[in-house]
Design a protein around this motif. Sequence first.
Motif, PDB file in Angstrom:
ATOM      1  N   ALA A 758     -31.402 -86.826  15.834  1.00 60.27           N
ATOM      2  CA  ALA A 758     -31.100 -85.737  14.904  1.00 60.27           C
ATOM      3  C   ALA A 758     -31.355 -84.369  15.533  1.00 60.27           C
ATOM      4  N   SER A 759     -32.358 -84.261  16.390  1.00 59.36           N
ATOM      5  CA  SER A 759     -32.576 -82.971  17.060  1.00 59.36           C
ATOM      6  C   SER A 759     -31.521 -82.739  18.136  1.00 59.36           C
ATOM      7  N   ASP A 760     -30.993 -83.813  18.732  1.00 59.94           N
ATOM      8  CA  ASP A 760     -29.839 -83.661  19.617  1.00 59.94           C
ATOM      9  C   ASP A 760     -28.625 -83.164  18.860  1.00 59.94           C
ATOM     10  N   VAL A 761     -28.467 -83.605  17.604  1.00 62.33           N
ATOM     11  CA  VAL A 761     -27.360 -83.119  16.771  1.00 62.33           C
ATOM     12  C   VAL A 761     -27.497 -81.619  16.555  1.00 62.33           C
ATOM     13  N   TRP A 762     -28.726 -81.154  16.301  1.00 63.32           N
ATOM     14  CA  TRP A 762     -28.964 -79.706  16.165  1.00 63.32           C
ATOM     15  C   TRP A 762     -28.489 -78.982  17.436  1.00 63.32           C
ATOM     16  N   ALA A 763     -28.896 -79.507  18.601  1.00 63.02           N
ATOM     17  CA  ALA A 763     -28.509 -78.877  19.866  1.00 63.02           C
ATOM     18  C   ALA A 763     -26.993 -78.920  20.055  1.00 63.02           C
ATOM     19  N   PHE A 764     -26.355 -79.981  19.565  1.00 61.73           N
ATOM     20  CA  PHE A 764     -24.888 -80.031  19.662  1.00 61.73           C
ATOM     21  C   PHE A 764     -24.257 -78.903  18.837  1.00 61.73           C
ATOM     22  N   GLY A 765     -24.802 -78.643  17.651  1.00 61.75           N
ATOM     23  CA  GLY A 765     -24.285 -77.530  16.853  1.00 61.75           C
ATOM     24  C   GLY A 765     -24.371 -76.212  17.604  1.00 61.75           C
ATOM     25  N   VAL A 766     -25.481 -75.986  18.320  1.00 61.49           N
ATOM     26  CA  VAL A 766     -25.621 -74.761  19.124  1.00 61.49           C
ATOM     27  C   VAL A 766     -24.633 -74.779  20.288  1.00 61.49           C
ATOM     28  N   THR A 767     -24.444 -75.951  20.908  1.00 63.24           N
ATOM     29  CA  THR A 767     -23.489 -76.077  22.013  1.00 63.24           C
ATOM     30  C   THR A 767     -22.076 -75.774  21.538  1.00 63.24           C
ATOM     31  N   LEU A 768     -21.710 -76.285  20.355  1.00 58.76           N
ATOM     32  CA  LEU A 768     -20.388 -76.000  19.795  1.00 58.76           C
ATOM     33  C   LEU A 768     -20.243 -74.510  19.510  1.00 58.76           C
ATOM     34  N   TRP A 769     -21.319 -73.874  19.045  1.00 50.70           N
ATOM     35  CA  TRP A 769     -21.292 -72.415  18.827  1.00 50.70           C
ATOM     36  C   TRP A 769     -21.067 -71.696  20.154  1.00 50.70           C
ATOM     37  N   GLU A 770     -21.749 -72.137  21.217  1.00 50.30           N
ATOM     38  CA  GLU A 770     -21.530 -71.540  22.539  1.00 50.30           C
ATOM     39  C   GLU A 770     -20.064 -71.617  22.941  1.00 50.30           C
ATOM     40  N   MET A 771     -19.468 -72.780  22.734  1.00 50.87           N
ATOM     41  CA  MET A 771     -18.094 -72.994  23.184  1.00 50.87           C
ATOM     42  C   MET A 771     -17.119 -72.097  22.423  1.00 50.87           C
ATOM     43  N   CYS A 811     -13.695 -69.416  14.913  1.00 52.53           N
ATOM     44  CA  CYS A 811     -14.146 -70.655  14.281  1.00 52.53           C
ATOM     45  C   CYS A 811     -13.673 -70.734  12.835  1.00 52.53           C
ATOM     46  N   PRO A 812     -12.877 -71.756  12.461  1.00 54.38           N
ATOM     47  CA  PRO A 812     -12.510 -71.931  11.056  1.00 54.38           C
ATOM     48  C   PRO A 812     -13.745 -72.259  10.214  1.00 54.38           C
ATOM     49  N   GLN A 813     -13.669 -71.974   8.925  1.00 57.20           N
ATOM     50  CA  GLN A 813     -14.825 -72.194   8.059  1.00 57.20           C
ATOM     51  C   GLN A 813     -15.234 -73.662   8.034  1.00 57.20           C
ATOM     52  N   GLY A 814     -14.238 -74.572   8.042  1.00 57.48           N
ATOM     53  CA  GLY A 814     -14.571 -75.990   8.005  1.00 57.48           C
ATOM     54  C   GLY A 814     -15.370 -76.425   9.219  1.00 57.48           C
ATOM     55  N   LEU A 815     -15.057 -75.857  10.378  1.00 58.65           N
ATOM     56  CA  LEU A 815     -15.793 -76.201  11.589  1.00 58.65           C
ATOM     57  C   LEU A 815     -17.178 -75.565  11.576  1.00 58.65           C
ATOM     58  N   TYR A 816     -17.294 -74.360  11.020  1.00 53.88           N
ATOM     59  CA  TYR A 816     -18.604 -73.722  10.888  1.00 53.88           C
ATOM     60  C   TYR A 816     -19.491 -74.518   9.926  1.00 53.88           C
ATOM     61  N   ASP A 817     -18.873 -75.095   8.882  1.00 52.93           N
ATOM     62  CA  ASP A 817     -19.638 -75.963   7.975  1.00 52.93           C
ATOM     63  C   ASP A 817     -20.224 -77.150   8.725  1.00 52.93           C
ATOM     64  N   LEU A 818     -19.473 -77.662   9.709  1.00 57.04           N
ATOM     65  CA  LEU A 818     -20.014 -78.747  10.526  1.00 57.04           C
ATOM     66  C   LEU A 818     -21.231 -78.275  11.304  1.00 57.04           C
ATOM     67  N   THR A 841     -12.078 -85.150  16.303  1.00 55.36           N
ATOM     68  CA  THR A 841     -10.862 -85.823  16.752  1.00 55.36           C
ATOM     69  C   THR A 841      -9.754 -85.742  15.724  1.00 55.36           C
ATOM     70  N   GLU A 842     -10.117 -85.857  14.435  1.00 52.39           N
ATOM     71  CA  GLU A 842      -9.102 -86.004  13.399  1.00 52.39           C
ATOM     72  C   GLU A 842      -8.842 -84.739  12.603  1.00 52.39           C
ATOM     73  N   ASP A 843      -9.870 -83.927  12.371  1.00 54.65           N
ATOM     74  CA  ASP A 843      -9.726 -82.842  11.406  1.00 54.65           C
ATOM     75  C   ASP A 843      -9.730 -81.456  12.004  1.00 54.65           C
ATOM     76  N   ALA A 844     -10.543 -81.224  13.049  1.00 50.84           N
ATOM     77  CA  ALA A 844     -10.750 -79.857  13.513  1.00 50.84           C
ATOM     78  C   ALA A 844      -9.475 -79.229  14.063  1.00 50.84           C
ATOM     79  N   MET A 845      -8.601 -80.031  14.663  1.00 49.83           N
ATOM     80  CA  MET A 845      -7.353 -79.485  15.204  1.00 49.83           C
ATOM     81  C   MET A 845      -6.474 -78.888  14.106  1.00 49.83           C
ATOM     82  N   ASN A 846      -6.613 -79.422  12.887  1.00 55.19           N
ATOM     83  CA  ASN A 846      -5.741 -78.975  11.805  1.00 55.19           C
ATOM     84  C   ASN A 846      -6.232 -77.711  11.127  1.00 55.19           C
ATOM     85  N   MET A 847      -7.351 -77.141  11.604  1.00 50.44           N
ATOM     86  CA  MET A 847      -7.939 -75.986  10.937  1.00 50.44           C
ATOM     87  C   MET A 847      -7.454 -74.654  11.489  1.00 50.44           C
TER      88      MET A 847
END
Length: 848
Positions: A758-771, A811-818, A841-847
Amino acid sequence: MLRSLFLILVPPSLSQCRYALGMEDGTIPDSDITASSAWSDSTEAKHGRLSKGEGDGAWCPAGAVFPSASEYLQVDLRSLHFLALVGTQGRHADGHGREFARSYRLRYSRDGRTWITWKDRWGQEVVSGNENTYDVVLKDLGPPIVARYVRFYPLADRVMSVCLRVELYGCLWNDGLLMYTAPVGHVMHLSGSPVYLNDSTYDGSIESGVQFGGLGQLFDGVLGGNDFTETKELRVWPGYDYLGWSREALGQGSVDIEFHFEKTRSFHTMQVHSNNHHTQGVRVFSKVECQFKPGLLLPWSSPPLSLAVPLEDLKDPSSRPISLPLGGRPAQILRCQFAFADRWMLISEISFFSGTHLSFTSCTSLSSPCSSHPPLFHSSPFCLPVAKDDSSNTAILIGCLVGIILLLLAVIAVILWRQYWKKILGKVKEEGFQHDFQNGYHYMSHPLSQLFHPSLHSSIPPFTTSSLLSLPPACGMDLEKGLPPTQEEPPPYPDAPPYPALSPPFPASVPHYAEADIVSLQGVSGNNTYAVPALTSPSPTAADCTPLPELPRHCLVFKEKLGEGQFGEVHLCEIESPQDLPNLEFPFNVRKGRPLLVAVKILRPDASKNARNDFLKEGKILSRLKDPNIISLLGVCVSSDPLCMVTEYMESGDLNQYLSHRVLLDKTGPTHNTPTISYPALIAMASQIASGMKFLSSLNFVHRDLATRNCLRPIKIADFGMSRNLYAGDYYRIQGRAVLPIRWMAWECILMGKFTTASDVWAFGVTLWEMLSVCQEQPYSNLTDEQVIDNAGEFFRDHGRQVYLSRPDVCPQGLYDLMLSCWNRDCKLRPSFAHIHSFLTEDAMNMV
């Protein structure tokens, strides 16, 4: 009131659909790039990527392109895409290339069987290409293409060598329409001048006055104006923007149009952009009758849907969109009859709001406002009421009452829990310390400053932040070993943040390594430790306890030093003939005669016995990681000193450096002289990171230092970031005892030393923000390190004063919610990596 949430799929707009699809940045894999032939292995199809110089610098066909013009470079996009732009380039090869294509043809296919030659709005097939070997020449596709496969056919006006590099720009064709069938348009005569109202860009066939099997101007994203004799394109004929029919010439009172889609969808709204120039006998249709066929082999549903069009305000000659509710009916094929209201009917564009059913939820729980009529080209979810059955009013009433009662009970429970939690926090505040629920030790208001104090260090578990991984044992261990008792878990936290959790909670059995009964291993590449639950005797049936492949030391040729840690260094080396080493089990894709770049972790010869033992354990652990998005251990050199581990190395470097030298490709297309990256490319890379982390989490491995600096290209999750001076500013040093990536760490890591998936998931959220910020700044760049630590305390206290990273512009709002769900205060409510990977894979491209 319960409502249904649907994913709305609408046609893309030309102005919004100019993203690079992945030739340059590698999102399109080599396997999806093919060619009719290649001059050599170093000029094969995979080298036909725009602005890339791998191999000999481009794709070059083996045969001559004059006069046959039969050689081609093909790109498979894996699904239908809306293509608005293409780019081409010759073979530069650092100034040695002399080959380019002065012109070319495009052919495309939606199914891989039927191929269509692209023509511009004036019927020309040949596209102007390059004038030199290095400039990128961009070509707007007017009309645009809807296709899965695209072929470039280079042309020449004489015998000459040609080479080609290409890129495609567009977006996913979410509408899913494969073809429409309609009568051919007619010619209107105004004051003796012809107005051609034909579908001039239709790419299907015409027979007996009917066009079928293709797409054209009704779905090109261009809306006609009020005066249909004027057009938005230069040098085209009057009436170009509209497809029009004469009731007299057609010989019937309606225009029949049939639409074929890839698969069955639920259709909610059809929007038809129609002309109403009534002074010329043109009016919007008066009625529409639609039939629905759920599948190709199924009968038409009955009864048909009949919709009358309001006829008020028809004195206004303005063109207009007419929205027609379709009631959510499922269909793969639609047949609609548009009834004439006057002598002529002119239509410019037709779009559908359709989708697949996702889940049932309350409309008020959506992060975006609900609307039953979303605007054109907008893909936010909207709410549709569930159809009512008049015969079941009693059941509905009972259901509503039960729902109200459950809601009241939930509210009461939340109020009582908040009161209990406030008492606990008040007691903590009075006593002047914070309590670590997991381990029962206490520390003052700045826990990090005390956590490594010599007087406290012996009373707490090792607090570690490896740039490597926190891993379970290699073979046959009891996974329950080293785990804290279940009752020591902190109680669930009340008042979750206002954004919705995007996946089911983590199971209660998610292990928390580095908390109890552990063996500490010292990583070579960083001044840090990482922890593994206590090892037990290997199981006799364990299949993965195989010897590490021993590589001959003489095959490693030193290139440069990448970094160093307390007990070792990391070097960049070459293996000159990797095919000659049978012990290399990794599936290399290296051309014969070319060296292989590898990273070599070297333990210093004067390292202690414990460090040597840790090095061997680390090698055995890393040898288990076999995933396409994780750096793999290729072999070891342990028969003599110094001890070495050989891992993969990506020539393209790390993701942080790659993105920080690029700008986001905006809707106006690429910018010359500035490397760009597209939104779909970012999401594709984020999806690969999530895939690698999903693999690690499936083995209960904890990374502890996930960030863009630790992701190599093409995407491989690595561990070198902490050892490189380049990223020294990303780590916070505590009294010389440890360095911590606090800006990527979850609050429970900072305050409690609790590292989990779960703490790796937190770090992934920060990594996605970086990207999505294209690595232009550090996370929380407006906060000092001490303020970042204070912010972790605000997450603990949960008084609403915690600071989140702001939403990046792209960043679309739906992706920021993630992202926000990744930073949920309660670790059990953070999404799993499996869910994150599925979402990206399925949803973020459509945002977009």
